[in-house]
Design an enzyme around this catalytic site. Structure first.
Site, short mmCIF file in Angstrom:
data_model
loop_
_atom_site.label_atom_id
_atom_site.label_comp_id
_atom_site.label_asym_id
_atom_site.label_seq_id
_atom_site.Cartn_x
_atom_site.Cartn_y
_atom_site.Cartn_z
N ASP A 166 35.85 48.86 -56.31
CA ASP A 166 36.75 49.39 -57.35
C ASP A 166 38.04 48.56 -57.34
O ASP A 166 38.61 48.27 -56.29
CB ASP A 166 37.07 50.87 -57.08
N ILE A 167 38.48 48.18 -58.55
CA ILE A 167 39.64 47.30 -58.68
C ILE A 167 40.97 48.01 -58.34
O ILE A 167 41.95 47.35 -57.99
CB ILE A 167 39.67 46.70 -60.11
N ASN B 110 32.08 61.28 -62.37
CA ASN B 110 32.77 61.96 -63.46
C ASN B 110 32.01 61.78 -64.77
O ASN B 110 31.51 60.69 -65.05
CB ASN B 110 34.18 61.38 -63.63
N HIS C 248 28.67 56.01 -63.29
CA HIS C 248 29.01 55.39 -62.01
C HIS C 248 29.31 56.45 -60.95
O HIS C 248 29.84 57.50 -61.26
CB HIS C 248 30.21 54.44 -62.13
N PHE C 249 28.94 56.12 -59.74
CA PHE C 249 29.32 56.91 -58.56
C PHE C 249 30.43 56.18 -57.85
O PHE C 249 30.37 54.96 -57.67
CB PHE C 249 28.15 57.05 -57.58
N HIS C 250 31.45 56.93 -57.43
CA HIS C 250 32.48 56.40 -56.54
C HIS C 250 32.10 56.78 -55.11
O HIS C 250 31.79 57.95 -54.85
CB HIS C 250 33.83 57.06 -56.80
P1 AMP Z 1 36.22 56.95 -63.74
O1 AMP Z 1 37.58 57.57 -63.91
O2 AMP Z 1 35.30 57.81 -62.92
O3 AMP Z 1 35.62 56.54 -65.06
O4 AMP Z 1 36.45 55.65 -62.86
C1 AMP Z 1 36.50 54.35 -63.38
C2 AMP Z 1 36.84 53.44 -62.23
O5 AMP Z 1 36.59 52.11 -62.63
C3 AMP Z 1 38.30 53.51 -61.77
O6 AMP Z 1 38.34 53.89 -60.39
C4 AMP Z 1 38.81 52.08 -61.99
O7 AMP Z 1 39.70 51.64 -60.99
C5 AMP Z 1 37.51 51.29 -61.96
N1 AMP Z 1 37.56 50.02 -62.68
C6 AMP Z 1 38.00 49.81 -63.94
N2 AMP Z 1 37.87 48.51 -64.27
C7 AMP Z 1 37.31 47.89 -63.20
C8 AMP Z 1 36.92 46.55 -62.92
N3 AMP Z 1 37.08 45.56 -63.80
N4 AMP Z 1 36.38 46.27 -61.70
C9 AMP Z 1 36.23 47.25 -60.79
N5 AMP Z 1 36.57 48.54 -61.01
C10 AMP Z 1 37.11 48.86 -62.19
#
Ligand code: AMP
Length: 137
Positions: A30-31, A86, A99-101
């Site tokens: 995650d960025i 989410n 996506h899974f975190h």
């Molecule tokens: P969500 O709120 O569950 O949709 O989480 C989206 C996640 O994507 C967030 O934690 C962001 O930090 C992550 N994210 C967004 N853009 C990128 C990217 N280019 N590379 C890696 N993670 C990203």
């Protein structure tokens, strides 16, 4: 489905720090991590939310998640972590590609913070029956 940041990562249009890849799944860092080691795990199938995902992609995600969790635990040094998924903007989804975190929980003050406004279950038998009916079970 409209393009998302994750579909651009899948196509190679924008870069990522890849952690894992197979025929159906990609995992990358995650960025904007909530904690050191915060990793995202996505299906290659372009479904916006979990309810729209095929059983094949869901199975592929489920099969690899425990391994990925173990790797994140080992490298972050954290025994505790949250697995977060989410669906929908009010549910804190920002990227509309499933996506899974995997979020390490180094301490009670770090990592994911969760509000948990628990109620008490009313008429669980009727509700469970409605859900069984919705499942067609
Ligand atoms: P969500 O709120 O569950 O949709 O989480 C989206 C996640 O994507 C967030 O934690 C962001 O930090 C992550 N994210 C967004 N853009 C990128 C990217 N280019 N590379 C890696 N993670 C990203």
């Amino acid at each position: 489905m409209p393009e998302t940041i994750f579909s651009k990562i899948l196509s190679g249009e924008i870069p990522c720090h890849k952690v894992y890849e197979d025929a159906r799944v990609l995992a990358f860092l995650d960025i904007n991590p909530l904690a050191f080691g915060h990793t995202l795990v996505i299906p290659k199938e372009p479904a916006p939310t979990m309810d729209a995902l095929s059983e094949e992609s869901a199975a592929a995600l489920g099969a690899v998640l425990p391994r990925l969790c173990r790797a994140v635990m080992e490298v972050s040094g954290c025994r505790h972590y949250n697995l977060l998924q989410n669906n929908g903007a009010p549910a804190h989804q920002a990227v509309f590609h499933v996506h899974f975190h995997i979020i390490p929980k180094p301490s009670s003050d770090e990592g994911l913070g969760i509000g948990w406004p628990a109620g008490s279950l009313e008429d669980g038998a009727a509700l469970a029956e409605r859900l069984r009916n919705a499942l067609g079970a």
